[in-house]
Every structure is written in C-alpha cells, then in structure tokens.
Scaffold this active site. Structure first.
Site, short mmCIF file in Angstrom:
data_model
loop_
_atom_site.label_atom_id
_atom_site.label_comp_id
_atom_site.label_asym_id
_atom_site.label_seq_id
_atom_site.Cartn_x
_atom_site.Cartn_y
_atom_site.Cartn_z
N LYS A 65 0.86 -1.19 0.00
CA LYS A 65 0.00 0.00 0.00
C LYS A 65 0.89 1.23 0.00
O LYS A 65 2.05 1.20 0.41
CB LYS A 65 -0.94 0.02 1.20
CG LYS A 65 -0.27 0.02 2.59
CD LYS A 65 0.20 1.36 3.08
CE LYS A 65 0.82 1.26 4.48
NZ LYS A 65 1.55 2.50 4.87
N ASP A 83 -3.35 -1.18 10.46
CA ASP A 83 -3.44 -1.19 9.00
C ASP A 83 -4.07 -2.47 8.44
O ASP A 83 -4.40 -2.51 7.25
CB ASP A 83 -2.05 -1.04 8.36
CG ASP A 83 -1.50 0.37 8.50
OD1 ASP A 83 -2.23 1.25 8.99
OD2 ASP A 83 -0.33 0.58 8.12
N LEU A 96 5.38 0.23 3.48
CA LEU A 96 4.53 -0.31 2.42
C LEU A 96 3.48 -1.28 2.96
O LEU A 96 2.70 -1.85 2.19
CB LEU A 96 5.37 -1.00 1.35
CG LEU A 96 6.38 -0.09 0.62
CD1 LEU A 96 7.25 -0.92 -0.33
CD2 LEU A 96 5.65 1.01 -0.15
N GLY A 97 3.48 -1.49 4.27
CA GLY A 97 2.45 -2.33 4.88
C GLY A 97 2.64 -3.81 4.70
O GLY A 97 1.67 -4.58 4.82
N GLY A 98 3.86 -4.26 4.45
CA GLY A 98 4.09 -5.67 4.14
C GLY A 98 3.59 -6.63 5.19
O GLY A 98 2.87 -7.59 4.89
N GLY A 102 10.06 -2.51 7.43
CA GLY A 102 10.30 -1.15 7.87
C GLY A 102 10.30 -0.16 6.73
O GLY A 102 10.94 0.89 6.81
#
EC number: 2.7.1.148
Length: 288
Positions: free
Chosen positions: A9, A140, A103-105, A100
């Site tokens: 994201k 998230d 990107l919301g991994g 870190g």
C-alpha cells in the site's frame, strides 16, 4: 500449495491531527494498493497443525504476523463452532517488500492469511468479522482485509471507501529501515494538523507530516527524495523508509527508474483501488 497476493500500500497523504491519551496518534490518511507485493503460500493440512515454512530472520515464530493471524482465525473459528475437524495449514511468504519500508508488508501478509484461510477452511466469517480480528494484529490490517482504497481516520481503523486516481508510481527504498516509534517519538513531529473532510483533502496538494522527521533523521531518505523530486511529485509513504514518485504512464516511471543511482533500489507499480487479493478470492486472477 496455494498462492495468494499480499499487495503493498501507499499512504498518498498522511496528516497527524492529535495525540491520544493511550499514547497513539490520531491521523487522516489515504490508502491505495499497488499491483505489486509479497506472495503468501498456504498448504492446507488435515491434522490441525499450523506450521511456518519460511521463518523470517530475527523474528520469533510466535511474533510472526502470518502465524499470529492464522492462530487468531483458528481460535475464533473454534470458539464459534466453525472450524472444520483437522483444519490446519503450512504457511509461508515470498517476500518482495522491505521490512520497515512503510509499504504495509507485515499487515498485508496478516490480512492475506485471514482472508485466504477463511476461504480455504470455509469458516464463513464476514468481511466485518475479519476486519475486527485484523485490528487486533495492527491498525493497517483492516484496510487490507476490506481490499478497497480508503480514507482512514482514528489510528487508521476508521475507513471510508475512496477512489483516488490510479497513477503509476516509482517506489524507491533508500536502504534503511525506520521503526515507527522513531518517527512518532520525535518531539518535532507535527501533531496538530487541522482535521479536514475527505472531500477537502482530496482537492489539496498531498503531504506527509512524517516526511520532515524522516528526512532529518535519515540522510538516505533525504537523498532519495531529493533525487526523485527532480523528476516528479514525490513523498514518503507511511513513516518510511520508502518514498515514491507519481507518473501518469508506466513508461515515464520506468524511464526515471533506469536513471536511478546504484544506491537507490526501486520498482514500478500501478496504484489500484481494488486489492489483487480480493480479485484472487473471486477467482478473477492468480497471484503474481
């Protein structure tokens, strides 16, 4: 083995509007997915076991978000009498997204496990029920569960569907990892941006209140943004460390990526308002 997309994201804008009594911050942000990300691997088992087949270096198995998501869904399904006898799974992830990076991994991985196991085990939880489980894993996670671009408020859990332009992005990683508490703990962080309506914010130039802190504390982020800004409007995503530049066409983005200095790693992806995960659940597409 089944393969499930776990998309990245971007925070197209991010404003910090206040600090809460519990220590968290209120914010207003705009989430959009990318047609790029990790792949979650799931092999159903019939012995009731959950196994992690791709350990992450430096992360204990009990802290791994995909295992926490699987255990949470299993426990809730058992409590409600929805867990099929012997239901279990081998779980893994093919990582493309940096840790870190903003990107919301990890949140995306957790959401993909919740959605995919709900489908594979046929536990029948609704989107709302999965989102309520997801927020226990991270603020998230619900946006990834719901799979629609969204304007978010509160700590990020109050979602309103949105339809921002689906542009092309050059996403760059400066080679550092930024723990979120480093940004939110900085005394110079802007914490009093006025609350505005989604309609107003969508008409304004987009900004990220965390960006000046990330640039101040991490010279790599500052250098990456300085380079990208020579070519296109560019911002930090989340609390970093990744930065992104927006373009109208894929070819424009790729031309700039080809010019990137050796120290700056990146990829080109399109912003999408409907998650590739939801398309996979609907049988419309396979994982990348």
């Amino acid at each position: 083995m089944t393969r499930w997309p776990s998309p990245a994201k971007l925070n197209l804008f991010l404003y910090i509007t206040g600090r809460r009594n519990d220590g968290y911050h209120n914010l207003q942000t705009l989430f959009q997915f990318l047609d790029y990300g990790d792949t979650v691997l799931i092999t159903p088992r019939m012995d009731g076991e959950l196994r992690l087949v791709t350990p992450v270096e430096g992360v204990a198995q009990e802290d791994n978000l995909i295992m926490r998501a699987a255990r949470l869904l299993m426990a809730r399904a058992r409590e409600t009498g929805r867990l099929p006898e012997g239901a279990g799974a081998d779980l893994g992830v093919e990582k493309r997204l940096p840790m870190g990076g903003g990107l919301g991994g990890g949140s995306s991985n957790a959401a993909t496990v919740l959605v995919a196991l709900n489908h594979l085990w046929q536990t029948g939880f609704s989107e709302d029920e999965l989102a309520r489980l997801g927020v226990q894993l991270g603020a998230d996670v619900p946006v990834f569960v719901r799979g629609r671009a969204a304007f978010a408020e509160g700590v990020g859990e109050l979602l309103t569907p949105a339809s921002p332009a689906e542009k092309w992005y050059l996403v760059a990683h400066p080679g550092v990892s930024i723990p979120t508490p480093v940004i939110f703990g900085d005394p110079e962080l802007t914490r009093d941006t006025p609350v505005r309506s989604m309609e107003t914010l969508l008409k304004c130039e987009f900004h990220n209140d965390c960006e000046h802190i990330a640039r101040k504390r991490f010279r790599e982020v500052d250098a990456a943004l300085s380079w990208l800004l020579e070519y296109a409007p560019s911002r930090l995503t989340g609390t970093g460390a990744c930065v992104f530049a927006e373009f109208n066409t894929e070819s424009e983005a790729r031309r700039v990526l080809e010019k990137a200095p050796e120290w700056l790693k990146g990829f080109v992806a399109r912003g999408v308002n409907h998650s590739p995960l939801q398309q996979a659940i609907a049988g419309q597409t396979e994982s990348w």
